[in-house]
Design a protein around this motif. Structure first.
Motif, short mmCIF file in Angstrom:
data_model
loop_
_atom_site.label_atom_id
_atom_site.label_comp_id
_atom_site.label_asym_id
_atom_site.label_seq_id
_atom_site.Cartn_x
_atom_site.Cartn_y
_atom_site.Cartn_z
N ALA A 285 75.06 17.53 30.07
CA ALA A 285 75.82 17.71 31.31
C ALA A 285 75.01 17.18 32.49
N GLU B 242 78.88 28.01 33.14
CA GLU B 242 80.10 27.43 32.56
C GLU B 242 80.13 27.70 31.06
N GLU C 194 77.77 25.92 28.82
CA GLU C 194 76.35 26.31 28.98
C GLU C 194 76.10 27.67 28.32
N ARG D 278 77.70 20.96 39.80
CA ARG D 278 78.01 20.35 38.50
C ARG D 278 79.04 19.24 38.62
N HIS D 279 78.94 18.23 37.77
CA HIS D 279 79.98 17.22 37.72
C HIS D 279 81.23 17.79 37.05
N VAL E 137 70.44 26.22 29.92
CA VAL E 137 70.49 24.94 30.63
C VAL E 137 69.08 24.37 30.56
N ALA F 11 74.30 17.51 36.87
CA ALA F 11 74.44 18.26 38.12
C ALA F 11 73.66 17.52 39.20
N ASN G 232 81.88 17.48 33.20
CA ASN G 232 80.94 18.06 32.23
C ASN G 232 81.67 18.69 31.05
#
Ligand code: BMA
Length: 329
Positions: free
Chosen positions: A312, A274, A277, A25-26, A286, A314, A29
């Motif tokens: 988000a 997360e 999510e 993941r970034h 997601v 990823a 996010n």
């Protein structure tokens, strides 16, 4: 083409110490929320994605207003992470007129660039009294759209085109729902002209029972061509006492005949972990509808809706995904 720094080199997060996670993941996010929108919106999620000829990343986002009706709006960014230029008004609105087959909105777009027409095909869900159904529109610039209408009757959604004809025909992956069975499977259909569709057949079944993809499966982003085959990213839904869990799985389809499944991963590869999510308008979701590729085509930047509330990002390495799939038994 403008220089595009692969965001995979930015700090990323991976949680599970026991399993090698394919997606990372970034750290910023969620990268887009309704608070970023230039006009009032309830939620922004499930974006289609593409890179334009000048390298700009374009997301075609599902925007739900405070009536509950969705429309689509384009957001553009040079690095695909921040400084998004969001259209000041909706880019594609549903036809809400009397008798319209999208009076309850348009949702969950997927973008496929069709070389043959030098145009982007946008497949999306139209929602009206008869249920969700698959629609298609063509565009060259995400400003003007030519609507080709409804191509699959209700109840059907989660559709995307392959970028080229296969054996002379266009191919569409989609997900009809039948009242005769509790589970919903992924189908594939063919067309000579993008408008008339036939040769419908089941492509990938929900696995029923205890599986993570027991109840429903559906395509996520459009199929990705690799040397080993078409990569198919799909969601699996498992129903349980407190709702539904949406996770991501992968399969590999034969390049010449995508009805042949070369491999299907057993485990899901990306799921809600997360907070953004797990908690939102629809928890534990997601839902990617698009990706872009790095300049060297080795990694995928996957844009996804989180809990039907925000957007988000990823990343995953395509060789790693293929290696994982090809070593599945
Ligand atoms: C699916 C789709 C998605 C949504 C998901 C979770 O059926 O309609 O738009 O993200 O449900 O609510």
């Amino acid at each position: 083409m403008a220089a595009f720094r692969n965001p995979i080199h930015e700090p990323v997060r991976s949680h599970n110490g026991h399993i090698h996670e394919l997606f990372r993941r970034h750290h910023e996010n969620p990268i887009l929320t309704a608070a970023d929108w230039p006009y009032a919106a309830n939620t922004v999620f499930n974006p289609a994605a593409t890179r334009l000829a000048d390298g700009t990343t374009l997301l075609l986002c599902r925007v739900e207003d405070r009536r509950g009706i969705s429309h689509l709006t384009a957001a553009r960014s040079q690095n695909g992470i921040r400084n998004w230029q969001i259209d000041p008004t909706p880019t594609l609105m549903p036809d809400e007129g009397p008798g319209s087959d999208e009076c309850w909105g348009i949702e969950d777009p997927r973008i496929t660039f069709l070389d043959e027409f030098q145009s982007y095909a946008v497949t999306y869900t139209g929602f009206a009294h008869a249920g969700p159904h698959v629609k298609i529109a063509m565009t060259k610039d995400f400003v003007e759209f030519e609507r080709l209408g409804s191509i699959m009757p209700p109840d059907d959604k989660d559709a995307a085109l392959f970028p080229t004809r296969i054996g002379g025909r266009w191919a569409l992956i989609h997900r009809p729902v039948s009242p005769f069975q509790e589970a919903a499977d992924i189908w594939i259909s063919y067309s000579p002209d993008l408008v008339h569709w036939g040769n419908h057949q089941v492509l990938l079944e929900a696995r029923r029972g205890a599986w993570w993809d027991a109840a429903k499966v559906g395509l996520n982003p459009p199929p990705l061509r690799t040397e080993e085959g078409w990569l198919l990213f799909y969601h699996g839904v498992r129903r349980h006492a407190s709702g539904s869990l949406y996770r991501l799985g992968i399969a590999l389809l034969d390049l010449e005949d995508p009805t042949k499944i070369i491999r299907r991963g057993n485990d899901w590869v990306f799921g809600p972990e997360e907070h953004y999510e797990r908690v939102g308008d629809v928890r534990d979701v997601v839902f990617p509808c698009g990706y872009t590729l790095s300049d060297d085509n080795q990694s995928i930047n996957m844009y996804y809706g989180a809990a039907d509330t925000s957007i988000a990002l990823a990343f995953a390495s395509i060789p790693e995904i293929l290696e994982w799939l090809l070593t599945q038994h």
